[in-house]
Scaffold this active site. Structure first.
Site, mmCIF file in Angstrom:
data_model
loop_
_atom_site.group_PDB
_atom_site.id
_atom_site.type_symbol
_atom_site.label_atom_id
_atom_site.label_comp_id
_atom_site.label_asym_id
_atom_site.label_seq_id
_atom_site.Cartn_x
_atom_site.Cartn_y
_atom_site.Cartn_z
ATOM 1 N N ARG A 65 56.449 17.389 42.362
ATOM 2 C CA ARG A 65 55.704 18.863 42.420
ATOM 3 C C ARG A 65 54.883 18.892 43.708
ATOM 4 O O ARG A 65 54.644 19.902 44.243
ATOM 5 C CB ARG A 65 54.716 18.995 41.227
ATOM 6 C CG ARG A 65 55.599 19.379 39.884
ATOM 7 C CD ARG A 65 54.433 19.970 39.118
ATOM 8 N NE ARG A 65 53.711 21.178 39.391
ATOM 9 C CZ ARG A 65 54.322 22.391 39.251
ATOM 10 N NH1 ARG A 65 55.209 22.612 38.781
ATOM 11 N NH2 ARG A 65 53.481 23.397 39.746
ATOM 12 N N CYS A 89 56.089 21.749 34.514
ATOM 13 C CA CYS A 89 54.996 20.690 34.179
ATOM 14 C C CYS A 89 54.355 20.406 32.802
ATOM 15 O O CYS A 89 54.303 21.286 32.111
ATOM 16 C CB CYS A 89 53.922 20.859 35.130
ATOM 17 S SG CYS A 89 52.787 19.430 35.305
ATOM 18 N N ARG A 94 51.018 25.447 36.535
ATOM 19 C CA ARG A 94 50.752 25.184 37.914
ATOM 20 C C ARG A 94 51.275 26.000 38.940
ATOM 21 O O ARG A 94 52.048 25.682 39.631
ATOM 22 C CB ARG A 94 50.872 23.553 38.276
ATOM 23 C CG ARG A 94 50.054 22.679 37.269
ATOM 24 C CD ARG A 94 49.646 21.391 38.134
ATOM 25 N NE ARG A 94 50.696 20.563 37.539
ATOM 26 C CZ ARG A 94 50.537 19.338 38.091
ATOM 27 N NH1 ARG A 94 49.568 18.801 39.026
ATOM 28 N NH2 ARG A 94 51.406 18.273 37.638
ATOM 29 N N PRO A 95 50.959 27.373 38.697
ATOM 30 C CA PRO A 95 51.651 28.276 39.522
ATOM 31 C C PRO A 95 51.273 28.170 41.024
ATOM 32 O O PRO A 95 50.234 27.588 41.451
ATOM 33 C CB PRO A 95 50.741 29.489 39.101
ATOM 34 C CG PRO A 95 49.589 29.158 38.531
ATOM 35 C CD PRO A 95 49.815 27.911 38.026
ATOM 36 N N ASP A 97 51.121 30.835 43.243
ATOM 37 C CA ASP A 97 50.577 31.956 43.653
ATOM 38 C C ASP A 97 49.781 32.134 44.647
ATOM 39 O O ASP A 97 49.667 32.662 45.766
ATOM 40 C CB ASP A 97 50.363 33.068 42.478
ATOM 41 C CG ASP A 97 48.927 32.344 41.610
ATOM 42 O OD1 ASP A 97 49.106 31.083 41.690
ATOM 43 O OD2 ASP A 97 48.262 33.203 41.346
ATOM 44 N N LEU A 98 48.757 31.157 44.467
ATOM 45 C CA LEU A 98 47.627 30.909 45.674
ATOM 46 C C LEU A 98 48.161 30.309 47.011
ATOM 47 O O LEU A 98 47.799 30.577 48.134
ATOM 48 C CB LEU A 98 46.399 30.040 45.221
ATOM 49 C CG LEU A 98 45.628 30.719 44.278
ATOM 50 C CD1 LEU A 98 44.496 29.601 43.626
ATOM 51 C CD2 LEU A 98 45.041 32.072 44.413
ATOM 52 N N ASP A 282 41.876 14.493 36.175
ATOM 53 C CA ASP A 282 42.684 13.641 36.202
ATOM 54 C C ASP A 282 42.005 12.251 35.375
ATOM 55 O O ASP A 282 42.778 11.297 35.469
ATOM 56 C CB ASP A 282 42.917 12.933 37.521
ATOM 57 C CG ASP A 282 44.221 13.965 38.312
ATOM 58 O OD1 ASP A 282 44.975 14.540 37.377
ATOM 59 O OD2 ASP A 282 44.322 13.922 39.436
ATOM 60 N N ILE A 304 40.449 22.843 33.860
ATOM 61 C CA ILE A 304 41.456 23.037 35.002
ATOM 62 C C ILE A 304 42.842 23.297 34.301
ATOM 63 O O ILE A 304 43.355 24.254 34.714
ATOM 64 C CB ILE A 304 41.228 21.780 35.596
ATOM 65 C CG1 ILE A 304 40.025 21.535 36.045
ATOM 66 C CG2 ILE A 304 42.192 21.905 37.076
ATOM 67 C CD1 ILE A 304 39.483 22.559 36.835
#
Length: 397
Positions: A65, A89, A94-95, A97-98, A282, A304
């Site tokens: 990714r 995922c 986990r787009p 778009d940003l 994480d 998150i």
């Protein structure tokens, strides 16, 4: 770091690079794009992207990714890019778009066609960009916009930029290549575009998540471990959790932490994952595994990636009293874990299951352990040197 090397036609040298499957995948991807990639010695990679393609096809990027980070440097260097959209995922949405918002803010034309993000950056220029999203800042989105803007005409201001040490480390590499960047490590980064970047040599920051995983493993197994490459300034949120759990540690140097958990009585804690410098997502799964050994009720909340709890049912198979309530895991300890056949689902869940297996009585078989190789260099061999009875078995999965 590998993606940043595509910004110049001169050679870049990266040092202190761990031997991970993700590193090898990225090396393969940029090699297929036309870059010369060599690994002359352990931890050292040389990348010379003299002539490269602007197209990163699905066949190359589907395994990783993070290959979305090719979008920024390809657009900046070649003024165009076609990068396949990353797949799904297991830890949740986990787009991108940003990423797209950031590129459009830089005056790039961006379209989604045939499963590709297609960028026309012929008129790219600096701009003021707000990169906030539903769950806060975006690390890879910040990296993409940062790399795209360093050779864009004018000045770019990234607001709500990710503050993770890895972004600051990327900025240091880009600065060594000739970029002009202010506000490194802060939520507002200002970039003054330059005509071109040159080659550079850079020593990559030690992995704070791997260091944190070793600290948690020591606590869960009542071990005594000196973790080299563990820098307190990047691990403050985890060390706060260990303090609240009454697990003592000692900072031996600026880059090493010693933990002696041989006589501890773990206390339950509450923790919430947040963007840096908050508690990192994480390390959430590893802390869940640790808290099964604490006496009392712990609540671990994921802000998150709210779906990042694939490890919960596997820990339950080992006897953990753990359940999920919305974005939180409720853990009732102390639990006597027992070995069982379990399934790893992703990188950090794999690490959590290894920690649980080390703390459990009996033999545990963890399937699909290849996930570990994405983020941990020879974890089984390192555990063996610490006295763990662990063996990697080759099989069909």
């Amino acid at each position: 770091m590998f993606a940043a090397a595509l910004l110049t036609d001169e050679k870049c040298i990266l040092k202190n690079v761990p031997n991970l499957s993700d590193v090898r995948f990225m090396a393969q991807i940029i090699r297929e794009l036309g870059a010369e990639v060599e690994n002359p010695s352990e931890g050292v990679w040389e990348i010379h992207a003299k002539n490269i393609s602007h197209i990163a096809p699905y066949e190359l990027v589907r395994k990783m990714r993070a290959s979305i980070c090719l979008l920024g440097p390809l657009s900046a260097r070649l003024r165009k890019a076609e990068v396949s959209l990353p797949g799904g995922c297991v830890i949740g949405a986990r787009p991108v778009d940003l990423h797209i918002k950031g590129m459009r803010a830089l005056n790039c034309k961006v379209e989604i066609e045939r499963g590709y993000i297609c960028v026309d950056a012929s008129k790219i220029r600096g701009s003021q960009i707000y990169l906030g999203g539903r769950f806060g800042s975006t690390v890879t989105g910040t990296a993409n916009v940062l790399m795209a803007s360093v050779v864009a005409p004018g000045t770019t201001v990234i607001e709500n930029a990710a503050c993770e040490p890895e972004i600051a480390d990327l900025c240091k590499l880009l600065t060594a290549m000739g970029a002009i960047i202010e506000g490194i490590g802060s939520p507002t980064i200002t970039i003054t575009g330059v005509p071109r970047l040159g080659g550079a040599s850079h020593t990559v920051l030690p992995d704070r998540i791997e260091a944190g995983t070793w600290l948690v493993a020591a606590a869960a197994t009542r071990g005594k471990v000196l973790v080299r490459g563990a820098q307190k300034k990047y691990l403050s949120s985890l060390l706060d959790i260990l303090e609240r759990a009454e697990c003592p540690y000692e900072v031996k140097s600026a880059s090493s932490i010693y933990i002696d958990a041989s006589n501890i009585k773990l206390k339950p804690i509450e923790a919430v994952t947040l963007p840096y410098p908050g508690f990192p997502t994480d390390l959430q799964a590893q802390i869940c595994a640790l808290m099964t050994q604490a006496e009392g009720i712990s609540i671990i909340t994921e802000r998150i990636y709210p779906e990042r709890f694939m490890h919960v049912p596997e820990l339950a198979r080992m006897g953990a009293n753990i359940s999920r309530e919305g974005p939180s895991a409720i853990i009732c300890g102390k639990t006597k874990l027992s070995g069982a056949p379990i399934m790893a689902s992703d990188l950090r869940a794999s690490a959590a299951l290894v920690i649980a297996a080390l703390a459990a009585k009996g033999q545990t078989h963890i399937h699909r352990i290849y996930h570990l190789d994405r983020g941990y260099d020879s974890i089984d061999k390192k555990l063996q040197t610490l006295g763990a009875k662990i063996e990697r078995i080759k099989n069909s999965d």
